[in-house]
Motif scaffolding. Structure first.
Motif, PDB file in Angstrom:
ATOM      1  N   LEU A  47       0.863  -1.180   0.000  1.00  5.08           N
ATOM      2  CA  LEU A  47       0.000   0.000   0.000  1.00  5.08           C
ATOM      3  C   LEU A  47       0.900   1.231   0.000  1.00  5.08           C
ATOM      4  O   LEU A  47       1.750   1.377   0.885  1.00  5.08           O
ATOM      5  N   LEU A  48       0.754   2.093  -1.002  1.00  2.75           N
ATOM      6  CA  LEU A  48       1.495   3.347  -1.061  1.00  2.75           C
ATOM      7  C   LEU A  48       0.507   4.496  -0.972  1.00  2.75           C
ATOM      8  O   LEU A  48      -0.386   4.627  -1.815  1.00  2.75           O
ATOM      9  N   VAL A  49       0.654   5.300   0.078  1.00  9.16           N
ATOM     10  CA  VAL A  49      -0.145   6.510   0.229  1.00  9.16           C
ATOM     11  C   VAL A  49       0.759   7.662  -0.191  1.00  9.16           C
ATOM     12  O   VAL A  49       1.771   7.940   0.451  1.00  9.16           O
ATOM     13  N   LEU A  50       0.387   8.291  -1.271  1.00  7.73           N
ATOM     14  CA  LEU A  50       1.208   9.324  -1.880  1.00  7.73           C
ATOM     15  C   LEU A  50       0.588  10.687  -1.596  1.00  7.73           C
ATOM     16  O   LEU A  50      -0.375  11.083  -2.245  1.00  7.73           O
ATOM     17  N   GLU A  51       1.152  11.371  -0.581  1.00  9.40           N
ATOM     18  CA  GLU A  51       0.660  12.709  -0.238  1.00  9.40           C
ATOM     19  C   GLU A  51       1.724  13.756  -0.542  1.00  9.40           C
ATOM     20  O   GLU A  51       1.899  14.709   0.210  1.00  9.40           O
ATOM     21  N   LEU A  79      -1.062  -4.458  -5.106  1.00  7.33           N
ATOM     22  CA  LEU A  79      -0.493  -3.128  -4.960  1.00  7.33           C
ATOM     23  C   LEU A  79      -1.632  -2.124  -5.015  1.00  7.33           C
ATOM     24  O   LEU A  79      -2.408  -2.118  -5.980  1.00  7.33           O
ATOM     25  N   ALA A  80      -1.747  -1.308  -3.968  1.00  8.29           N
ATOM     26  CA  ALA A  80      -2.746  -0.241  -3.930  1.00  8.29           C
ATOM     27  C   ALA A  80      -2.009   1.093  -3.831  1.00  8.29           C
ATOM     28  O   ALA A  80      -1.144   1.265  -2.973  1.00  8.29           O
ATOM     29  N   ILE A  81      -2.365   2.005  -4.719  1.00  7.19           N
ATOM     30  CA  ILE A  81      -1.795   3.350  -4.712  1.00  7.19           C
ATOM     31  C   ILE A  81      -2.909   4.311  -4.343  1.00  7.19           C
ATOM     32  O   ILE A  81      -3.969   4.308  -4.978  1.00  7.19           O
ATOM     33  N   VAL A  82      -2.667   5.095  -3.302  1.00 10.06           N
ATOM     34  CA  VAL A  82      -3.672   6.040  -2.820  1.00 10.06           C
ATOM     35  C   VAL A  82      -3.110   7.447  -2.983  1.00 10.06           C
ATOM     36  O   VAL A  82      -2.105   7.797  -2.358  1.00 10.06           O
ATOM     37  N   THR A  83      -3.737   8.228  -3.844  1.00  9.97           N
ATOM     38  CA  THR A  83      -3.269   9.586  -4.127  1.00  9.97           C
ATOM     39  C   THR A  83      -4.383  10.384  -4.789  1.00  9.97           C
ATOM     40  O   THR A  83      -5.262   9.815  -5.434  1.00  9.97           O
TER      41      THR A  83
END
Length: 121
Positions: A47-51, A79-83
């Motif tokens: 899980l990538l949280v892209l802030e 793979l989860a990308i959160v942005t």
């Protein structure tokens, strides 16, 4: 900077990207955690949280990103990308054509749904 999201279940590796992200972040923060994830689980749920703006990733960080994808090529499971950067979420969907595994992109307001999806076995 990459920060480990250590509150997730053991079968999920979560990272939170804020500010500037460099190749040293990949080497010092991400590589050891990915290696441990593979040792413990055999597969990677990431899980990538892209802030941070994607422009805050240095060229070395992009190279590190590609290196990681190839190093663990057969280990990717989810793979989860959160942005809120729609173009980056859409770009992440290209991974499904390159790497094995399942990939989803979510806006920041749907972080809970991303965590739910990535933690499902």
């Amino acid at each position: 900077m990459l920060e480990h999201m250590d509150y997730l279940p053991r079968h999920v590796l979560g990272m939170h990207a804020v500010g500037s992200v460099t190749n040293k972040d990949y080497e010092n923060a991400l590589h050891p955690l990915l290696s441990e994830q593979v040792k413990q689980n055999g597969r990677i749920n990431f899980l990538l949280v892209l802030e941070t703006n994607i422009q805050n990733f240095t060229a070395g960080a992009w190279c590190g990103n590609i290196e990681i994808g190839l190093k663990y090529f057969l280990r990717w499971n989810k793979l989860a990308i959160v942005t809120d950067q729609k173009s980056f979420r859409e770009f992440s969907h290209l991974f499904k054509y390159i790497l094995p595994g399942k990939y989803k992109g979510y806006p920041l307001e749907e972080l809970d749904q991303a965590v739910k999806w990535i933690t499902e076995k």
